[in-house]
Design an enzyme around this catalytic site. Structure first.
Site, short mmCIF file in Angstrom:
data_model
loop_
_atom_site.label_atom_id
_atom_site.label_comp_id
_atom_site.label_asym_id
_atom_site.label_seq_id
_atom_site.Cartn_x
_atom_site.Cartn_y
_atom_site.Cartn_z
N GLY A 53 27.37 -18.07 21.37
CA GLY A 53 26.43 -19.08 21.83
C GLY A 53 26.24 -19.11 23.34
N GLU A 69 19.75 -28.20 30.19
CA GLU A 69 20.30 -27.48 31.34
C GLU A 69 19.53 -26.18 31.54
OE1 GLU A 69 24.60 -27.09 30.52
OE2 GLU A 69 24.82 -28.51 32.18
N CYS A 85 32.16 -25.48 35.92
CA CYS A 85 31.61 -24.12 35.98
C CYS A 85 31.08 -23.81 37.38
CB CYS A 85 30.52 -23.95 34.95
SG CYS A 85 29.20 -25.18 35.03
N CYS A 86 30.44 -24.81 38.03
CA CYS A 86 29.79 -24.52 39.31
C CYS A 86 30.79 -24.27 40.45
CB CYS A 86 28.80 -25.63 39.67
SG CYS A 86 27.41 -25.72 38.51
ZN LIG Z 1 27.59 -24.56 36.54
#
Ligand SMILES: [Zn+2]
Length: 802
Positions: free
Chosen positions: A205, A322, A406-407
């Site tokens: 995914g 997103e 994640c960023c």
């Molecule tokens: Zn991110």
């Protein structure tokens, strides 16, 4: 300023890692000059790389230790007991910071970082199952073999694996130590044998593993990893894999799993997933020569750059998925522009350049780099944006960390790799892609060429490049002439400069003017080069006004400012606290000034605009002239929260006028809960519809099914006889619906709130004002009580009390 000392540079030249000679045939037409061959020494990037090494890397490792990320590995390794904590894909953050640390280690050999990486690698090795499986979520509180791979659409097992392969490949390349690489290949071998023709064929995914597998192929030379990357790409959107409805279900479009990748022509769905997919397709195409992939990503690139790219280079307009919205849907305040998506956009565009040799991809890359990506990290190196909006009323600020991190971890791995985008080579020719002070030794087919750049870019357009071939010879130095220096804002008609500038980029070789043809965005200077030769490039840097394609509604009657590669914004501290009520007329004179004292040293743009105001009759008029100062967009949000815009109005209609002095506007307003903006309900800007989030609203999300209130107070009693409410309802996109019911109360002489005697019904219609008339009351406060529908939130666009 600091520079790498000579001995460090020398140490770096004696590579710690294995030989750089490629193990694999094929690959990109143009070869990048890896980051570790490039020494950076300039006023812009050196401090950033320094901050990345000294602050961001230790800080993000510290966060991985503080949050349960590293602890999950300790538990999975059997060092302590406990269940998995945090989000199921948190392992990937640890891998990403490790990748960044490996890059940093190459340039700055640091024993502490090396030892710390060794500790993490031992943990990861101990957390790996005997057959190669590695994922802490299914390893705690004990290993759950029956659960693994059961939900690969959602669980991100392959996404985490991809980041692990990237980190392991980087670690091996830098250190020559195979300990991490062995973990990665053992895991990849398991995935190759599990996901194969006749076995599991359903796609993950979240793309990423494809990039990681290509890196494993490049460092090991084992073709099976490349074949696996291609196999996984080809399962996406394949008929038998598309769930019960044949459309990929919930994850279809969202995960680019709706049709086969070779048939995709438009960017859809989650933008980080998408850009990782396109990056993986480019890698596999380069390594296998598969032109079907190239056809697909060429079309998708035209779609993005022609209709879905923000002027900052950000992609992914919508927060709901997103990801990508429709063509030309590029709202500014709600722009998502995830930092990860910007990084992924750079990875993709870099590969497009290496494949096609055309500088237009670098034009996009440079736009993303200096604007959307740098906005994602504070200048101090330890605060981060997840979305990077192009307009704010003060609701945005960078965070120290996120539950989904994640960023920050992507920034930690990306910034140390920036030098690797500066140069490239093909056969005997060398390419100067970006203008970053410092030098590089480039090994071409038959020579070794040292290029050294001196420049004050991005603030000044002068770049001096010294060319030092090991042996003199004929070859070409290809220098990118940025699109913006050729009157081309972006390589599409999505944005254009309002006025073309006559001034052209100029080039001199050893002081003599040369005028080579500019082909594919490169000035190609082919001649006999010898030590001591110097090229002087002078890029004109006037201030440019940008206007968007007329289909971009959000940017209509607005203007953006650019100088060199830098996109500017107006922010509140430089503009008397307000910027959204301003108009910058087309004839306003603009001037640039270097301000060494401001925001670590920036160029600002100054001029005089107009403030617009709404009259009591609703007319919009210019009320006064006001000088303004614009700063680089990347530098915003370092001085507290407040208004900001990349696209100030150029006509009064596009501004947010100062509201007229109405009863509602004059009130002191409070609410039971505020999400988005309380001021928005009395700013007198009427939305196009209830779902129009560009007008900004007050909503109660994530409260659902509750009873909420908004109160308006005055210092003196007022006579009031009606209230109008324009509801916010983003059904289909979000979780706000018109409410179940509402009522109006007033404060009586005793100080308690009583319902008004309504003469008309309380309506809850969408896309219009809902007016309730009541018997006039004299009061110093009105309260609107709102009962939400069960399981739904609601919001208010605008309120008028008369
Ligand atoms: Zn991110």
């Amino acid at each position: 300023m600091y520079g790498l000392c000579a001995s460090l540079w020398a140490a770096q030249q004696q590579k710690m890692g294995p030989s750089a000679a490629p193990l694999v045939a094929g690959d990109y037409n143009v070869k990048p000059v890896p980051f570790n061959e490039v020494r950076v020494s300039d006023d812009f990037w050196t401090p950033r790389l320094e901050t990345s090494r000294k602050v961001t890397l230790p800080y993000t490792f510290w966060q991985c230790e503080q949050t349960p990320r590293v602890r999950n590995f300790e538990r999975a390794a059997g060092l302590s007991e406990g269940k998995h904590e945090g989000i199921y894909f948190d392992d990937s953050d640890v891998y990403k910071v490790m990748e960044g640390a490996a890059y940093s280690l190459q340039v700055y050999p640091d024993t502490m970082i090396r030892l710390y990486l060794d500790r993490l690698i031992r943990l990861i090795a101990a957390a790996q199952w005997e057959d190669g499986y590695l994922y802490t979520f299914y390893s705690l509180p004990e290993r759950q073999p029956e659960k693994r791979w059961t939900n690969i659409r959602q669980m991100h097992e392959q996404y985490c694996a991809g980041h692990m392969y990237e980190a392991a490949a980087a670690h091996y390349q830098v250190t020559g130590d195979k300990s991490f690489l062995n973990i990665a290949t053992k895991n990849a071998d398991l995935i190759c044998s599990t996901f194969a023709p006749g076995k599991r064929t359903d796609p993950s995914g979240h793309e990423e593993i494809e990039i990681g597998l290509c890196k494993l192929y490049r460092v090991t030379g084992d073709r099976k990893y490349l074949d696996q990357a291609k196999f996984l790409l080809d399962q996406r959107g394949r008929k038998g894999n598309r769930g019960p409805n044949g459309d990929g279900g919930l994850y279809g479009v969202y995960a680019q799993d709706h049709i086969p990748v070779t048939e995709q022509t438009e960017a859809v769905g989650h933008s980080v997933r998408a850009a990782y997919l396109y990056t993986g397709m480019a890698d596999v195409a380069a390594l296998t020569g598969d032109m079907e992939y190239v056809k697909a990503i060429d079309a998708i690139w035209r779609d993005v750059v022609g209709t879905k790219l923000y002027v900052t280079g950000g992609i992914g307009a919508s927060g709901g998925n997103e990801g990508f919205s429709g063509k030309y849907e590029l709202p500014n305040m709600t722009a998502y522009c995830e930092t990860c998506a910007s990084i992924a956009n750079i990875l993709w565009n870099h590969r497009m350049f290496l494949m096609h040799g055309d500088a237009k991809y670098l034009d996009v890359l440079e736009r993303v780099l200096y604007n959307a990506v740098l906005s994602g990290i504070s200048m101090g190196g330890d605060r981060f944006f997840y979305p990077n909006p192009l307009e704010s009323t003060g609701q945005h600020e960078r965070s120290p960390w996120f539950g989904c991190a994640c960023c920050p971890s992507n920034v930690a791995r990306f910034v140390p790799s920036v030098p690797g985008y500066t140069y490239a080579h093909k056969d005997n020719d060398v390419y100067v892609n970006l203008f970053i002070g410092g030098d590089a030794v480039i090994e071409t087919a038959n020579n070794k060429v040292k290029l050294a750049q001196q420049t004050k870019y991005p603030w000044e357009g002068k770049v001096t490049i010294s060319v030092e071939p090991e042996k003199s010879g004929t070859f070409a130095v290809c220098i990118r002439i940025p699109g913006w220096a050729r009157n081309e804002c972006v390589p599409s008609d999505l944005y254009r400069f309002q006025k073309a500038v006559d001034e052209q980029a100029t080039l001199k070789v050893n002081g003599e003017r040369v005028s080579p043809d500019v082909k594919d965005g490169f000035a190609r200077i082919e001649r006999q080069w010898q030590k001591g030769d110097t090229i002087e490039l002078d890029l004109p840097m006037p201030i440019r006004r940008i206007v968007a394609h007329e289909n971009v509604r959000a940017d209509r009657d607005r203007v953006a400012l650019q100088r060199g590669p830098i996109v500017f914004c107006l922010e509140w501290p430089d503009n008397e606290g307000k910027v959204l009520n301003m108009v910058i007329p087309d004839d306003a004179e603009l001037r640039a000034e270097h301000r060494p004292d401001l925001l670590n040293g920036v160029v600002v743009i100054q001029g005089t605009g107009q403030v617009v105001k709404r009259t009591m009759d609703g007319e919009i008029v210019s009320s006064r002239a006001k000088p303004f100062t614009a700063i680089p967009y990347y530098a915003w949000a370092h001085r507290g929260k407040g208004e900001m815009t990349v696209w100030p109005a150029r006509k009064a209609e596009a501004a947010r006028p100062e509201p007229a002095d109405t009863l509602t506007y004059r009130s002191k307003t409070t609410a039971s809960f505020v999400h988005m903006s309380l001021d928005a309900i009395k700013d007198q800007s009427v939305p196009d519809s209830s779902s129009d989030s560009s007008a900004l609203q007050l909503d109660f999300w994530p409260h659902k099914g509750t009873t909420e209130w908004i109160q308006f107070e005055w210092s003196q009693k007022q006579e009031v006889s009606n209230v109008k409410v324009y509801w916010f309802d983003d059904t289909g996109r979000g979780e706000c619906k018109v409410p179940a019911s509402w009522k109006v109360l007033y404060r009586d002489a005793s100080g308690s709130f009583k319902p008004v005697q309504s003469k008309t019904p309380y309506r809850t219609e969408k896309d219009t004002f809902n007016k309730v008339d009541f018997a006039p009351v004299k009061t110093d406060a009105i309260k609107i009580e709102i009962t939400l529908q069960p399981k739904w939130s609601t919001g208010v666009q605008e309120v008028v009390i008369e």
